[in-house]
Design a protein around this motif. Structure first.
Motif, PDB file in Angstrom:
ATOM      1  N   PRO A  86       1.018  -6.961   5.320  1.00 50.86           N
ATOM      2  CA  PRO A  86      -0.081  -7.148   4.368  1.00 50.86           C
ATOM      3  C   PRO A  86      -1.399  -7.606   5.001  1.00 50.86           C
ATOM      4  O   PRO A  86      -2.457  -7.408   4.409  1.00 50.86           O
ATOM      5  N   ILE A  87      -1.343  -8.171   6.202  1.00 50.85           N
ATOM      6  CA  ILE A  87      -2.600  -8.587   6.831  1.00 50.85           C
ATOM      7  C   ILE A  87      -3.390  -7.396   7.373  1.00 50.85           C
ATOM      8  O   ILE A  87      -4.561  -7.525   7.692  1.00 50.85           O
ATOM      9  N   ARG A  88      -2.773  -6.244   7.447  1.00 48.63           N
ATOM     10  CA  ARG A  88      -3.464  -5.013   7.873  1.00 48.63           C
ATOM     11  C   ARG A  88      -4.108  -4.380   6.634  1.00 48.63           C
ATOM     12  O   ARG A  88      -3.645  -3.371   6.111  1.00 48.63           O
ATOM     13  N   THR A  89      -5.185  -4.993   6.195  1.00 46.66           N
ATOM     14  CA  THR A  89      -5.794  -4.617   4.915  1.00 46.66           C
ATOM     15  C   THR A  89      -6.298  -3.175   4.880  1.00 46.66           C
ATOM     16  O   THR A  89      -6.196  -2.514   3.847  1.00 46.66           O
ATOM     17  N   ALA A  90      -6.822  -2.682   5.983  1.00 45.65           N
ATOM     18  CA  ALA A  90      -7.296  -1.287   6.005  1.00 45.65           C
ATOM     19  C   ALA A  90      -6.127  -0.332   5.806  1.00 45.65           C
ATOM     20  O   ALA A  90      -6.236   0.652   5.064  1.00 45.65           O
ATOM     21  N   ALA A  91      -5.005  -0.626   6.443  1.00 46.43           N
ATOM     22  CA  ALA A  91      -3.816   0.221   6.288  1.00 46.43           C
ATOM     23  C   ALA A  91      -3.294   0.144   4.858  1.00 46.43           C
ATOM     24  O   ALA A  91      -2.956   1.170   4.258  1.00 46.43           O
ATOM     25  N   VAL A  92      -3.243  -1.052   4.310  1.00 45.59           N
ATOM     26  CA  VAL A  92      -2.778  -1.224   2.928  1.00 45.59           C
ATOM     27  C   VAL A  92      -3.659  -0.410   1.982  1.00 45.59           C
ATOM     28  O   VAL A  92      -3.159   0.295   1.096  1.00 45.59           O
ATOM     29  N   SER A  93      -4.967  -0.465   2.179  1.00 52.92           N
ATOM     30  CA  SER A  93      -5.893   0.297   1.330  1.00 52.92           C
ATOM     31  C   SER A  93      -5.639   1.795   1.428  1.00 52.92           C
ATOM     32  O   SER A  93      -5.642   2.496   0.414  1.00 52.92           O
ATOM     33  N   LEU A  94      -5.427   2.277   2.638  1.00 48.37           N
ATOM     34  CA  LEU A  94      -5.150   3.706   2.832  1.00 48.37           C
ATOM     35  C   LEU A  94      -3.874   4.105   2.103  1.00 48.37           C
ATOM     36  O   LEU A  94      -3.853   5.098   1.374  1.00 48.37           O
ATOM     37  N   TYR A  95      -2.821   3.330   2.269  1.00 47.13           N
ATOM     38  CA  TYR A  95      -1.540   3.671   1.645  1.00 47.13           C
ATOM     39  C   TYR A  95      -1.629   3.600   0.124  1.00 47.13           C
ATOM     40  O   TYR A  95      -1.059   4.435  -0.574  1.00 47.13           O
ATOM     41  N   GLN A  96      -2.365   2.619  -0.397  1.00 48.51           N
ATOM     42  CA  GLN A  96      -2.538   2.523  -1.848  1.00 48.51           C
ATOM     43  C   GLN A  96      -3.334   3.714  -2.371  1.00 48.51           C
ATOM     44  O   GLN A  96      -3.017   4.267  -3.423  1.00 48.51           O
ATOM     45  N   LYS A  97      -4.346   4.113  -1.631  1.00 46.93           N
ATOM     46  CA  LYS A  97      -5.170   5.255  -2.028  1.00 46.93           C
ATOM     47  C   LYS A  97      -4.332   6.525  -2.146  1.00 46.93           C
ATOM     48  O   LYS A  97      -4.523   7.336  -3.055  1.00 46.93           O
ATOM     49  N   LEU A  98      -3.387   6.682  -1.225  1.00 44.96           N
ATOM     50  CA  LEU A  98      -2.571   7.894  -1.202  1.00 44.96           C
ATOM     51  C   LEU A  98      -1.319   7.795  -2.069  1.00 44.96           C
ATOM     52  O   LEU A  98      -0.592   8.770  -2.195  1.00 44.96           O
ATOM     53  N   GLY A  99      -1.079   6.620  -2.633  1.00 46.61           N
ATOM     54  CA  GLY A  99       0.058   6.460  -3.543  1.00 46.61           C
ATOM     55  C   GLY A  99       1.306   6.145  -2.813  1.00 46.61           C
ATOM     56  O   GLY A  99       2.391   6.349  -3.171  1.00 46.61           O
TER      57      GLY A  99
END
Length: 148
Positions: free
Chosen positions: A135-148
């Motif tokens: 969860p501290i990798r916020t950019a990665a989390v955002s990407l994965y959330q964007k793609l579902g």
């Protein structure tokens, strides 16, 4: 002008070649590429998350694959990033790693790599694809959330 190309690592088919004489320059190029991926792996991931010491072994597994992106500009080719995936069962696949070099981030390369891996996993007719992210990798989390 840079051109970014996405390809699949095929190192395992070259590793099975018995004689060094029979190994092609394509094998040597992929070997250099994997060495670049190992360097990136060591730079980006903490030691306990890194596959740097076992990357060759992982890529030789029958249920593991890797897709990479390279940028070519003025006769120079450089690694942009890579995604590693596996299918532990015939019903499920997993995205194991996604890494993009710092200078290529926020340009859509991570998304392109991830989508290429998802498409590759879909060709195996899996019913689900999962991944784990710190969860501290916020950019990665955002990407994965964007793609579902």
């Amino acid at each position: 002008m840079e051109t970014v190309v996405i390809k699949e690592v095929c190192l395992n088919k070259f590793m099975k070649t018995e004689s060094k004489k029979n190994r092609s320059s394509e094998y040597e190029n992929e070997k250099v590429l994997v060495e670049e991926i190992v360097k990136l792996e060591r730079r980006i991931f903490p030691k306990h998350e890194s596959l740097a010491s076992s990357l060759y072994e992982e890529l030789q597994k029958r249920n593991c694959g890797m897709i990479y992106a390279c940028a070519a500009a003025e006769k120079k080719i450089s690694l942009v990033g890579y995604v590693m995936y596996s299918w532990p069962s015939c019903l499920h696949a997993s995205i194991n790693k996604l890494a993009v070099r710092e200078e290529y981030r926020r340009q859509g390369h991570g998304e392109a790599l991830l989508m290429a891996a998802v498409e590759k996993c879909k060709t195996r007719n899996v019913q689900s694809i999962s991944l784990h992210v710190d969860p501290i990798r916020t950019a990665a989390v955002s990407l994965y959330q964007k793609l579902g």
